[in-house]
Design an enzyme around this catalytic site. Structure first.
Site, PDB file in Angstrom:
ATOM      1  N   ASN A   7      -1.485  -8.241  -9.475  1.00  0.00           N
ATOM      2  CA  ASN A   7      -0.667  -7.846  -8.328  1.00  0.00           C
ATOM      3  C   ASN A   7      -0.032  -9.125  -7.802  1.00  0.00           C
ATOM      4  O   ASN A   7      -0.683  -9.921  -7.124  1.00  0.00           O
ATOM      5  CB  ASN A   7      -1.571  -7.184  -7.279  1.00  0.00           C
ATOM      6  CG  ASN A   7      -0.799  -6.715  -6.071  1.00  0.00           C
ATOM      7  OD1 ASN A   7       0.408  -6.942  -5.953  1.00  0.00           O
ATOM      8  ND2 ASN A   7      -1.501  -6.071  -5.151  1.00  0.00           N
ATOM      9  N   ARG A  95       0.781  -4.082 -10.878  1.00  0.00           N
ATOM     10  CA  ARG A  95       1.133  -3.251  -9.732  1.00  0.00           C
ATOM     11  C   ARG A  95       2.580  -3.579  -9.380  1.00  0.00           C
ATOM     12  O   ARG A  95       2.913  -4.729  -9.107  1.00  0.00           O
ATOM     13  CB  ARG A  95       0.235  -3.577  -8.546  1.00  0.00           C
ATOM     14  CG  ARG A  95       0.639  -2.753  -7.364  1.00  0.00           C
ATOM     15  CD  ARG A  95      -0.141  -3.072  -6.140  1.00  0.00           C
ATOM     16  NE  ARG A  95       0.297  -2.168  -5.091  1.00  0.00           N
ATOM     17  CZ  ARG A  95       0.241  -2.453  -3.815  1.00  0.00           C
ATOM     18  NH1 ARG A  95      -0.254  -3.586  -3.415  1.00  0.00           N
ATOM     19  NH2 ARG A  95       0.667  -1.587  -2.932  1.00  0.00           N
ATOM     20  N   HIS A 184       2.129   3.637  -1.793  1.00  0.00           N
ATOM     21  CA  HIS A 184       0.677   3.850  -1.939  1.00  0.00           C
ATOM     22  C   HIS A 184       0.379   4.956  -2.951  1.00  0.00           C
ATOM     23  O   HIS A 184      -0.690   5.572  -2.923  1.00  0.00           O
ATOM     24  CB  HIS A 184       0.017   4.299  -0.608  1.00  0.00           C
ATOM     25  CG  HIS A 184      -0.077   3.262   0.443  1.00  0.00           C
ATOM     26  ND1 HIS A 184       0.070   3.568   1.777  1.00  0.00           N
ATOM     27  CD2 HIS A 184      -0.315   1.935   0.387  1.00  0.00           C
ATOM     28  CE1 HIS A 184      -0.069   2.464   2.495  1.00  0.00           C
ATOM     29  NE2 HIS A 184      -0.289   1.457   1.670  1.00  0.00           N
ATOM     30  N   ARG A 245       3.218  -2.434  11.763  1.00  0.00           N
ATOM     31  CA  ARG A 245       4.472  -1.691  11.548  1.00  0.00           C
ATOM     32  C   ARG A 245       4.550  -0.498  12.494  1.00  0.00           C
ATOM     33  O   ARG A 245       3.562   0.206  12.697  1.00  0.00           O
ATOM     34  CB  ARG A 245       4.547  -1.183  10.105  1.00  0.00           C
ATOM     35  CG  ARG A 245       4.777  -2.285   9.116  1.00  0.00           C
ATOM     36  CD  ARG A 245       4.787  -1.743   7.691  1.00  0.00           C
ATOM     37  NE  ARG A 245       3.829  -2.462   6.877  1.00  0.00           N
ATOM     38  CZ  ARG A 245       3.342  -2.057   5.730  1.00  0.00           C
ATOM     39  NH1 ARG A 245       3.722  -0.901   5.213  1.00  0.00           N
ATOM     40  NH2 ARG A 245       2.478  -2.780   5.068  1.00  0.00           N
ATOM     41  N   GLU A 388      -7.547   0.868  -6.292  1.00  0.00           N
ATOM     42  CA  GLU A 388      -6.232   0.790  -6.940  1.00  0.00           C
ATOM     43  C   GLU A 388      -6.283  -0.003  -8.247  1.00  0.00           C
ATOM     44  O   GLU A 388      -5.587   0.326  -9.191  1.00  0.00           O
ATOM     45  CB  GLU A 388      -5.212   0.187  -5.962  1.00  0.00           C
ATOM     46  CG  GLU A 388      -4.872   1.193  -4.871  1.00  0.00           C
ATOM     47  CD  GLU A 388      -4.027   0.622  -3.743  1.00  0.00           C
ATOM     48  OE1 GLU A 388      -4.615   0.059  -2.812  1.00  0.00           O
ATOM     49  OE2 GLU A 388      -2.803   0.742  -3.796  1.00  0.00           O
TER      50      GLU A 388
END
Ligand code: ADP
Length: 402
Positions: A7, A95, A184, A245, A388
């Site tokens: 990643n 990823r 996601h 956010r 993940e």
């Protein structure tokens, strides 16, 4: 087969090496602050086993290429012995944040796929450029090893147009590709797959609402195993209240800020991404700190928790309406897996919809998938840890084993 998961971020590189014969993690680590005067590298070998050992170093790490070579050196280091030689890596799973409309599934990254990926850079300039760097470096360091892209957006490519289109002039979709993409996806797909197994329902028959609440948060409506709506949009800014956010906001606020505060686009974007959400409401972005502040009587922290859980509940209600029949609601990621108060507040008052939480079970902290609903609850409520890296490794191995 051994699978390496990468990643690659703008100044970081996360990695995990898995032995996919038994799905065990051989090594897991992070290189941070690439390009700064001092960088950090941390690698845990055989995590969560008796053989666990950790290597940490602080030194200048000027580029991602140097970081990649450091990772190879660590993984092939004789002392830890997770790889005798780098040629033992059978597949590399990357990823990738944004696959745009080009990628609706996990893809072998040949030259054509990399060219198509370059085409998505305008949609996520920072993330996809960093992901492409990681892919190119892995190609150099592991020549001949299949490289596979697993996209955060891919699972949501099944959204129907009435869910993914915004009500703006259609040229903006046709020319600029402005639409809801959702993110996601690897996590939502993984937990819905695990949930289907646990409920004894075929994955292509399950209807579920998956609630991923970490630093970033998103919620997805899954019908017959496919994503049909999701809260994140053109970017990961839309939807739930997150650590920093804002999530959903009236788009006119942008114009107001530009006109009345003379803020530039970049300043508004930065404020909504980095200074808003829980942090904007109460100054704290970690849910653990928010609970501690509430205990001390902090009213802003109390409101931040209320706004976050109210927004989550509104989405659950909306997706109940979208799906009609819901077999399960699944909570996952840092907050979803660990925070019983957030789960309880997000589901409070939904009993008439057949959603009944067992508050005693909910209050126990568990690290394994757990059913949190009472036997009378029509909808099963699950807490399922996401993974993940494992999901990416499984997808990569499945693709190259075909
Ligand atoms: P990311 O989105 O970066 O992958 P995670 O899924 O790891 O994030 O979630 C990180 C967040 O999870 C933290 O910012 C914190 O708010 C929350 N978190 C982690 N542990 C707990 C806990 N025990 N209780 C409440 N919240 C937690």
């Amino acid at each position: 087969m051994k699978a390496l998961v990468i990643n690659s971020g703008s100044s970081s590189l996360k990695f995990q090496l898995l032995d996919m014969d038994n799905e065990s993690v051989l090594a897991s680590g992070l290189v941070e602050r690439i390009g700064d005067a001092e960088g950090n590298i941390k690698c845990t070998f055989h995590p969560d086993t008796e053989k666990e050992s950790v290597v940490k170093k602080t030194l200048p790490i000027p580029t991602h290429t140097v970081a990649g070579q450091m990772v190879v050196d660590l993984l092939t280091d004789k002392e830890h012995g997770v790889l005798a030689d780098k040629s033992e890596v059978g597949v590399i799973g990357h990823r990738v944040v944004h696959g745009g409309e080009n990628f609706s599934k996990t893809t072998l990254l040949n030259d054509a796929a990399i060219a198509a990926l370059e085409d998505t850079v305008p949609l996520a300039p920072l993330h996809n450029t960093a992901n492409l760097d990681g892919i190119r470096i892995a190609q150099e360091l592991f020549p001949g090893v299949p490289q596979v892209g697993v996209f955060d957006t891919a699972f949501h490519q099944t959204l129907p147009p009435h869910a993914f289109r915004y009500a703006i002039p259609k040229d903006l979709y046709e020319k600029d590709r402005i639409r809801r993409y959702g993110f996601h996806g690897t996590s939502h797909k993984y937990v819905v797959g695990e949930c289907a197994k646990l409920c004894g329902i075929d994955v292509d028959k399950i209807n579920a609402i998956t609630v991923h609440l970490g630093n970033g948060g998103s919620i997805t409506a899954v019908e017959n195993g496919k994503s049909v709506d999701t809260s994140m949009g053109f970017t990961p800014l839309q939807g739930l209240v997150m650590g920093t956010r804002s999530g959903d906001i009236d788009p006119s606020v942008h114009a107001f800020l530009a006109r009345n505060h003379q803020m530039s686009c970049d300043e508004i974007d930065n404020m909504l991404n980095k200074e808003s959400g829980l942090k904007g409401l109460c100054g704290l972005n970690d849910m653990r700190d928010i609970h501690a502040a509430i205990e001390k009587g902090d009213k802003d922290a109390e409101l931040a928790l209320a706004v976050q859980t109210y927004r989550t509940k509104k989405y659950i209600g909306a997706y109940m309406a979208v799906l009609g029949r819901v077999d399960a609601i699944v909570f996952t990621a840092g907050i979803g897996e660990n925070d019983d108060i957030v789960r309880e507040m997000s589901l409070a008052g939904l009993e008439n919809f057949g959603i009944i939480l067992d508050t005693k079970i909910n209050a126990q902290r568990v690290k394994t998938p757990t059913l949190l609903s009472t036997p009378e609850s029509k909808v099963q409520i699950w807490c399922i840890p996401t993974n993940e890296e494992l999901a990416i490794a499984r997808e990569a191995v499945a693709l190259v084993s075909k």
